[in-house]
Design a protein around this motif. Structure first.
Motif, PDB file in Angstrom:
ATOM      1  N   LYS A 314       0.811  -1.220   0.000  1.00  0.00           N
ATOM      2  CA  LYS A 314       0.000   0.000   0.000  1.00  0.00           C
ATOM      3  C   LYS A 314       0.840   1.263   0.000  1.00  0.00           C
ATOM      4  N   GLU A 315       2.141   1.115   0.243  1.00  0.00           N
ATOM      5  CA  GLU A 315       2.988   2.286   0.430  1.00  0.00           C
ATOM      6  C   GLU A 315       4.021   2.456  -0.686  1.00  0.00           C
ATOM      7  N   THR A 316       3.716   1.990  -1.851  1.00  0.00           N
ATOM      8  CA  THR A 316       4.687   2.054  -2.947  1.00  0.00           C
ATOM      9  C   THR A 316       5.015   3.480  -3.364  1.00  0.00           C
ATOM     10  N   THR A 317       4.133   4.418  -3.103  1.00  0.00           N
ATOM     11  CA  THR A 317       4.369   5.810  -3.504  1.00  0.00           C
ATOM     12  C   THR A 317       5.057   6.626  -2.421  1.00  0.00           C
ATOM     13  N   THR A 318       5.257   6.044  -1.260  1.00  0.00           N
ATOM     14  CA  THR A 318       5.922   6.776  -0.165  1.00  0.00           C
ATOM     15  C   THR A 318       7.069   5.923   0.374  1.00  0.00           C
ATOM     16  N   PRO A 319       8.199   5.953  -0.311  1.00  0.00           N
ATOM     17  CA  PRO A 319       9.326   5.078   0.076  1.00  0.00           C
ATOM     18  C   PRO A 319       9.744   5.211   1.536  1.00  0.00           C
ATOM     19  N   ALA A 320       9.636   6.404   2.095  1.00  0.00           N
ATOM     20  CA  ALA A 320      10.075   6.587   3.477  1.00  0.00           C
ATOM     21  C   ALA A 320       9.239   5.794   4.461  1.00  0.00           C
ATOM     22  N   GLN A 321       8.000   5.458   4.068  1.00  0.00           N
ATOM     23  CA  GLN A 321       7.123   4.720   4.959  1.00  0.00           C
ATOM     24  C   GLN A 321       7.274   3.208   4.836  1.00  0.00           C
ATOM     25  N   VAL A 322       7.899   2.751   3.755  1.00  0.00           N
ATOM     26  CA  VAL A 322       8.034   1.312   3.539  1.00  0.00           C
ATOM     27  C   VAL A 322       8.836   0.686   4.684  1.00  0.00           C
ATOM     28  N   ILE A 323       8.362  -0.440   5.184  1.00  0.00           N
ATOM     29  CA  ILE A 323       9.041  -1.119   6.288  1.00  0.00           C
ATOM     30  C   ILE A 323      10.150  -2.005   5.730  1.00  0.00           C
ATOM     31  N   PRO A 324      11.390  -1.781   6.118  1.00  0.00           N
ATOM     32  CA  PRO A 324      12.481  -2.637   5.647  1.00  0.00           C
ATOM     33  C   PRO A 324      12.203  -4.096   5.992  1.00  0.00           C
ATOM     34  N   THR A 325      12.428  -4.978   5.057  1.00  0.00           N
ATOM     35  CA  THR A 325      12.067  -6.383   5.257  1.00  0.00           C
ATOM     36  C   THR A 325      13.008  -7.091   6.234  1.00  0.00           C
ATOM     37  N   HIS A 326      14.160  -6.478   6.556  1.00  0.00           N
ATOM     38  CA  HIS A 326      15.078  -7.145   7.490  1.00  0.00           C
ATOM     39  C   HIS A 326      14.649  -6.978   8.950  1.00  0.00           C
ATOM     40  N   LEU A 327      13.712  -6.066   9.209  1.00  0.00           N
ATOM     41  CA  LEU A 327      13.259  -5.867  10.580  1.00  0.00           C
ATOM     42  C   LEU A 327      12.397  -7.055  11.015  1.00  0.00           C
ATOM     43  N   GLY A 328      12.651  -7.540  12.224  1.00  0.00           N
ATOM     44  CA  GLY A 328      11.933  -8.707  12.703  1.00  0.00           C
ATOM     45  C   GLY A 328      10.894  -8.361  13.756  1.00  0.00           C
TER      46      GLY A 328
END
Length: 554
Positions: A314-328
């Protein structure tokens, strides 16, 4: 027992405002204001109820020490400019000390005045109140140094002559407190025909043998504070305590006050999650050693792979909001203010009504049992069995002979900490509670860094003491001042440097002070107090929170 009418008089003898932002300490020993009808035992509950309250928890623990000691990173509450100068710090603490004293000192006078035929039967109640007051006094002195104690609360104990009490130096206080605790332990161990106050005793339900042990445990607190300034005296106290036979031997002996659910709604009206989330430093430690206390201290976050994928879609247009996938599922955020803008762990995000902030929330019911529709009570740790074991281990390393080795005390302390926190978490009915098993405890103790290593023994003791004091963080702050542990260079726990607008921050060591206004209450004694403290070489400027109180010797 008949109930007797009495007048609650004004508070402690004159202690005028110590700085412009302190609580009002000037209304003292004057103006009877309220009439009650009570039994003497009720005063004990009043003391217990001010051993910690919402104001102290909010201003001292949530806003300051949880962040100073890098257990948590702040998310709200204070601006970036006052990391070291928290608004309201220690004001409630001082007021709680004053209020504990007015009730503790009033008990023997009240009994002597209104029921003299039963004076001897209330000896235990008097001594238990004294133990609580001294315990609170140690906390207050850690911040304020010299205090009014012996001359204080004059109208509460019938000594109406002293309306301008003198302050005792920290050295004098610690000496007096140690002697009074020793006397209290002896009296409690030998008393007979006492009025029971079981229903008002929130620590031990009237078991005086455990109060004897608690008095000795608080003496160990005093001994540690004397260790740098008076090492021989400190070791002598520890030797006497450890040889007494009246010491903690299990988590059931821990000096903890347990309150019902009513207290958690009235006594602590904020919860820790209003201000704090897990810090990077603390979570790094908990993850590195697979510490079972992790799930007792913090709630698992909502960063499941499915939730992260749904959010990021849902956040493809706001890169700063994307959750890094390495976070657990377990992650901490930066305590350093200068990293906040770039720390993806801190960013507040929601997937519909699901909280997607990566930083783990503290287990709120450990701090406020009524939080999240909880039904459990509150608790105030004063000296736990684990805490006692770590103090004993350190003194054993210092050459104090006793029945255990330093390694045995340390290992017993680690086991006790995991067992105690598991028991407390169950009592508080934390979210997703899972008891710590004995197999987990044994596995935890076998790890490098946790298993006893004589080459780094003191650091291991300090590390486990730091973890144990997650909630009783006035003691982890005291340990930090005494040992400079943890730090940015320590190994088992490594703090991050904290910068505010490029300036490296230090952890405060005491309260700021200002000279009293000319003509203020008890003016001469207040001035003398500050002038005497300034004679200490490490005291520093009056208005610096980085100066040192007497026992905080470099």
């Amino acid at each position: 027992m008949k109930k007797i009418k009495y007048y609650i008089l004004g508070a402690l003898a004159s202690m005028a405002a110590l700085s412009s932002c302190d609580a009002d300490f000037t209304k003292i020993n004057k103006n009877p204001d309220t009439v009650y009808e009570v039994d003497p035992e009720v005063f004990l509950y009043q003391i217990e109820n001010v051993m910690c309250n919402a104001g102290e928890t909010w201003a001292d623990s949530y806003a300051c020490r949880l962040r100073w000691m890098q257990y948590c990173a702040g998310i709200w509450g204070y601006s970036t400019t006052n990391f070291t100068e928290c608004a309201g710090f220690s004001g409630s603490l001082y007021s709680n000390y004053v209020n504990a004293g007015k009730y503790a000192r009033h008990i023997p006078y009240y009994v002597k005045t209104n029921m003299p035929e039963q004076e001897a039967a209330y000896s235990d109640l008097t001594e238990v109140a004294r133990i609580l007051l001294i315990t609170k006094g140690i906390q207050a002195s850690d911040v304020y140094g010299s205090l009014v104690y012996t001359d204080g609360w004059g109208t509460r104990n019938g000594n109406v002559e002293i309306l301008e009490p003198t302050f005792q130096t920290q050295e004098e206080l610690l000496t007096t407190w140690n002697q009074e605790l020793k006397e209290a332990a002896n009296k409690l161990a030998t008393s007979s025909n006492q009025v029971t106050f079981k229903n008002y005793d929130l620590a031990y339900s009237g078991d005086m043998s455990k109060w004897v042990k608690a008095a000795n445990a608080v003496r160990m607190r005093i001994a540690l504070r004397l260790l740098k300034q008076k090492p021989a005296e400190a070791k002598a106290i520890a030797q006497e305590v450890l040889s007494s036979g009246n010491i903690f031997s299990s988590i059931d002996d821990s000096f903890i006050l347990y309150f019902d659910n009513y207290w958690t709604t009235q006594g602590d009206w904020h919860s820790v999650i209003d201000m704090d989330r897990a810090s990077a430093a603390f979570m790094a430690y908990l993850l590195k050693y697979n510490d079972p206390r992790k799930r007792l201290f913090f709630q698992i976050n909502n960063l499941t792979p499915e939730n992260v994928a749904a959010f990021n879609a849902k956040e493809t247009t706001t890169p700063a909001q994307v959750i890094p996938t390495h976070l657990g599922r377990w992650t901490g955020g930066s305590v350093s203010y200068d990293k906040w803008a770039t720390d993806s762990c801190r960013t507040s995000r929601y997937l519909d009504d699901i909280d997607m902030r990566p930083m783990n929330r503290p287990q709120t019911r450990l701090w406020k049992g009524a939080q999240d529709n909880g039904s459990a009570g509150g608790w105030i740790p004063l000296v736990t069995y684990a805490d006692f074991c770590f103090m004993a281990s350190e003194f054993t390393l210092e050459g104090v002979a006793n029945s255990k080795t330093a390694q045995q005390w340390y290992e017993e302390g680690v086991k006790a900490s995991l067992r105690q926190w598991s028991k407390i978490a169950d009592y508080c009915k934390i979210n997703d509670y899972e008891a710590v098993t004995e197999s987990e405890i044994e596995a935890f103790l076998k790890q490098d860094g946790i298993a006893w290593n004589s080459a780094m023994a003191k650091e291991q003791i300090y590390c486990q003491t730091w973890v144990e004091h997650f909630k009783n963080n006035s003691e982890s702050w005291a340990m930090y001042k005494r040992t400079n542990y943890p730090s940015t260079t320590s190994t088992l726990v490594t703090w991050e440097p904290i910068n505010v607008y490029g300036e490296l921050q230090q952890v405060p060591r005491r309260k700021k002070f200002t000279m009293p206004a000319d003509g203020s209450a008890n003016y001469a004694n207040q001035v003398k107090r500050l002038e005497d403290m300034q004679k200490e070489s490490n005291f520093g400027r009056l208005d610096s929170e980085f100066g040192r109180i007497w026992w905080d010797k470099e």
